[in-house]
Scaffold this active site. Structure first.
Site, PDB file in Angstrom:
ATOM      1  N   GLY A   1       1.133  -1.039  -0.055  1.00 31.54           N
ATOM      2  CA  GLY A   1       0.356  -0.169  -0.068  1.00 31.54           C
ATOM      3  C   GLY A   1       0.644   1.253   0.302  1.00 31.54           C
ATOM      4  O   GLY A   1       0.957   2.442  -1.502  1.00 31.54           O
ATOM      5  N   CYS A   2       2.033   1.555   1.085  1.00 30.82           N
ATOM      6  CA  CYS A   2       2.769   2.261   0.899  1.00 30.82           C
ATOM      7  C   CYS A   2       3.442   3.191  -0.297  1.00 30.82           C
ATOM      8  O   CYS A   2       3.670   3.923  -0.778  1.00 30.82           O
ATOM      9  CB  CYS A   2       4.029   2.132   2.144  1.00 30.82           C
ATOM     10  N   THR A   3       4.237   1.798  -1.106  1.00 29.93           N
ATOM     11  CA  THR A   3       4.371   1.482  -2.262  1.00 29.93           C
ATOM     12  C   THR A   3       3.876   2.325  -3.444  1.00 29.93           C
ATOM     13  O   THR A   3       4.132   3.667  -4.004  1.00 29.93           O
ATOM     14  CB  THR A   3       5.311   0.574  -3.058  1.00 29.93           C
TER      15      THR A   3
END
Length: 155
Positions: free
Chosen positions: A44-46
């Site tokens: 998700g952060c990527t």
């Protein structure tokens, strides 16, 4: 420090991915998009970081800088930037003082375990450093476009 829409955000200083100390006040005169995210290199952060990367030029045209903040160390941020060619600052909030101040350091639950971590959130500041918009409990899909539209329409 607590943050509130319409109020000045208190200055803070954190190390960037390059190890250089960066202060919020360094960006006076620009719109600032502060986004807090849980962890470098996670799916998700990527996705979120790459969405900001892909819209970086559009934010820059609006005189807005993007700054990502997570509790990861400087070295992790450097690897994340290198792997995904991120053109913006990532700041290391290892003791989560800034995350605490923004109210995004939260008790979380995952697979029955409780732990503290970052609640994905974005804060948009005007050129004087006043908070204009906050997005809490962010869902990654479409979020970057929503933040960009807010700046286009309101700032």
């Amino acid at each position: 420090m607590t943050v509130e829409v319409g109020k000045q955000i208190e200055d803070f200083t954190l190390p960037s991915h390059s190890g250089e100390q960066v202060s919020l006040s360094d960006f006076k005169g620009k719109h600032v998009v502060l986004y807090f995210y849980p962890k470098d290199m996670t799916p998700g952060c990527t996705t979120e970081a790459c969405d900001f990367r892909d819209r970086h030029a559009s934010f820059a045209e609006l005189d807005a800088v993007i700054i990502g903040i997570s509790p990861d160390p400087v070295e992790s941020h450097q690897k994340f930037i290198n792997k995904h060619d991120l053109p913006f600052l990532l700041l290391a909030d290892e003791d989560h003082q800034v995350a605490d101040a923004f109210g995004v350091w939260k008790l979380k639950k995952n697979f029955g375990k409780e732990y503290y971590g970052i609640e994905r959130s974005t804060f948009i500041l005007d050129k004087e450093g006043k908070l204009q918009k906050e997005y809490r409990k962010v869902k990654v899909n479409g979020h970057v476009e929503e933040a960009l539209e807010f700046i286009k329409e309101n700032l």
